[in-house]
Design an enzyme around this catalytic site. Structure first.
Site, short mmCIF file in Angstrom:
data_model
loop_
_atom_site.label_atom_id
_atom_site.label_comp_id
_atom_site.label_asym_id
_atom_site.label_seq_id
_atom_site.Cartn_x
_atom_site.Cartn_y
_atom_site.Cartn_z
CG HIS A 68 -4.87 14.72 4.90
ND1 HIS A 68 -5.85 14.98 5.84
CD2 HIS A 68 -5.11 13.47 4.46
CE1 HIS A 68 -6.64 13.92 5.96
NE2 HIS A 68 -6.21 12.98 5.14
CG ASP B 118 -8.89 10.38 7.13
OD1 ASP B 118 -7.86 10.77 6.54
OD2 ASP B 118 -10.01 10.45 6.63
CD GLU C 254 -7.23 13.95 1.84
OE1 GLU C 254 -7.29 12.91 1.18
OE2 GLU C 254 -8.03 14.21 2.77
CG ASP D 50 -4.88 9.84 3.81
OD1 ASP D 50 -5.26 9.80 4.99
OD2 ASP D 50 -5.52 10.44 2.92
CG HIS E 140 -14.46 10.99 6.76
ND1 HIS E 140 -14.71 11.14 5.42
CD2 HIS E 140 -13.12 11.16 6.90
CE1 HIS E 140 -13.59 11.38 4.78
NE2 HIS E 140 -12.61 11.38 5.66
#
Length: 508
Positions: free
Chosen positions: A281, A293, A325, A354, A448
């Site tokens: 992604h 990520d 995604e 991923d 994240h």
């Protein structure tokens, strides 16, 4: 490339090159193609393709990607490549430009689609006299009216809140308190809204916290929180004892529909009826630049696609860079949903890549079996196992549970699998002995977050896994001998029953 502003694209690449003060790669480090008689390229073989993978190339691309993420700073206050941002738009341009540099080896296309994106700016939940730390606003939740706090008594919903009859008749003006289970969080929020609730709290069925998504927006959705079972337990006792629990809910959020884009490229050569497909992604979360990520997966695909041009292929190879995604596998869902059945059957398998270089990594293989997934998934899993063993490397299995872009393929009968190096999960002591790193820490401590930058990628793991991706491509691009034929376009129902995730969020 369709719809990707060529003048803007050229300006972007020139700008990034200038900032890095070093040229981007064109053909792979001047390496000439493997040739046979009359200069024709030789059929790809795994060892030759693996040997061409360059960590220097991967890192150079990662540095460029971070510069592109910085173009979102004016709007977001920090680097990000979330869909709808300048950083993501330029990421798509960058991938498109690099593929264009490879000449006529590939045919390229873009696929625009509507995507729902949401952002929670602030949230707060007060239950009686306590402010539970585990309370978190669900993804794609609407805000409280006028983005102001709402006040109401807490009302315990019967069973798991999956039927209209579970909701009290006197719910108007109250906050619904609902147990997790069976149906989706979106269904619970919708039914609560129809029953007159001003907000909803979904509490976990165990002591853990609960981070979920409401999924496709509904006009009946109400502002919705997730709550740990631990924080919910004393509240449930009070409600069952007939005590009143006055509550306050506040959410400042937005939910918007935008257009974003998938990029799909396929070799001109190779049998188009038997296609090897792999994807990663192209977007990040709002909170950071997403270099691991999934910048690592994005660039692994780009590196393998570049090196593959030195060879011929027997079966077609199709690379995909999915958008959306992080919002719930939107790009891959859209792609598979719009595939005609005859095109679906041409994809012999899909491989998902991923997070290829987590700092505190483990070599993880999705535990895809033929008993639960489309036939062929287990053969792909075993290919990864055999490769790690051949290199003397340890590996571990992780659930094949719908958390990445393989999900739509599996649901629609296409064999799938993949590898990863870990996200927010905690490394065990056993894994520390197997892979090094630090037990008790996340596999990716910057998962994240803003610190998911170039320094957040473990280059050893990234190189090893990119070589494994090259092996998977070379193996099936050369031959599908021994690999099961495609027989159906629908997956085993067991997979649907067991899947709790759709992307990074729980859905039920």
């Amino acid at each position: 490339m369709v719809g990707l502003g060529r003048l803007s694209l050229i300006a972007t690449i020139a700008s990034v090159s200038a900032q890095l003060q070093k040229p981007l790669l064109s053909q792979p480090d001047g390496v000439l193609p493997e040739t046979g008689e009359k200069g024709s390229k030789l059929l790809v073989d795994t060892e030759s393709l693996q040997a061409r993978i360059s960590i220097e190339s991967l890192v150079k691309h990662a540095e460029a990607l971070y510069e592109l993420a910085k173009s979102s700073e004016e709007e977001f206050g920090h680097p990000t490549r979330v869909i709808g941002s300048e950083g993501h738009r330029r990421t798509l341009e960058y991938v498109a430009a690099e593929i264009d540099r490879l000449g006529d080896y590939y045919k390229s296309s873009t696929q625009s689609f509507p995507a729902v994106m949401g952002q929670v700016f602030q949230s707060r939940l007060v239950l009686g006299h306590s402010v539970p730390e585990s309370a978190s606003a669900m993804s794609l939740t609407p805000p409280t009216p006028h983005k102001e706090p709402v006040y109401g008594e807490l009302a315990l919903v019967d069973s798991e809140g999956c039927n209209t009859s579970d909701y009290p008749h006197e719910l108007s003006g109250k906050i619904a308190f609902i147990k997790r289970g069976t149906c989706s969080f979106g269904t619970k929020s919708e039914l609560a809204g129809r029953a007159g609730a001003i907000a909803a709290v979904v509490f976990n069925s165990n002591a853990d916290g609960l981070s979920g998504t409401l999924g496709v927006p509904s006009p009946d959705h109400v502002p919705t929180f997730g709550l740990s079972g631990k924080d919910a337990e004393p509240v449930i006792e009070k409600l069952k004892a007939g005590k009143v629990v006055d509550s306050i809910a506040f959410i400042d959020s937005v939910v918007n529909t935008i257009n974003t884009t998938n990029i799909v490229v396929q070799t001109v050569e190779g049998d188009p009826e038997n296609c090897v497909m792999l994807g990663a992604h192209s977007d990040s979360v709002t909170e950071g630049p997403g270099i691991n990520d999934d910048g690592s997966g994005t660039l692994t695909l780009l590196e393998v696609a570049t090196r593959l041009t030195q060879f011929s292929v027997k079966n077609c190879v199709r690379f995909a860079w999915w958008a959306g995604e992080e919002e719930g596998l939107l790009g891959s869902d859209y792609y598979v949903a719009t595939l005609p059945e005859e095109e679906n059957k041409k994809i012999r398998l899909f491989m998902d890549y991923d997070m290829m270089g987590s700092p505190n990594f483990a070599y993880q293989i999705y535990n895809a079996t033929n008993a639960v997934n489309p036939t062929g998934s287990e053969q792909l899993r075993d290919l990864y196992i055999d490769w790690y063993k051949s290199k003397g490397l340890n590996y571990t299995f992780i659930p094949f549970d719908g958390r990445s872009d393989y999900d739509a393929f599996i649901r629609n009968g296409i064999p799938g699998g993949g590898i990863a190096t870990g996200a927010e999960g905690i490394k065990t002591k056993e894994e520390e002995l197997m892979f090094g790193g630090k037990a008790g820490d996340w596999y990716d401590p910057c998962y994240h977050q803003l610190c998911d930058d170039v320094s957040n990628v473990n280059t050893t793991a990234w190189l090893i896994n990119t070589q494994l991706v090259a092996h998977s491509v070379a193996t099936y691009a050369a031959s599908f001998e021994g690999f099961p034929e495609r027989v159906a376009t629908k997956a085993a129902t067991v997979y649907d029953q067991d899947t709790l995730y759709h992307g990074r969020y729980l859905v039920r």
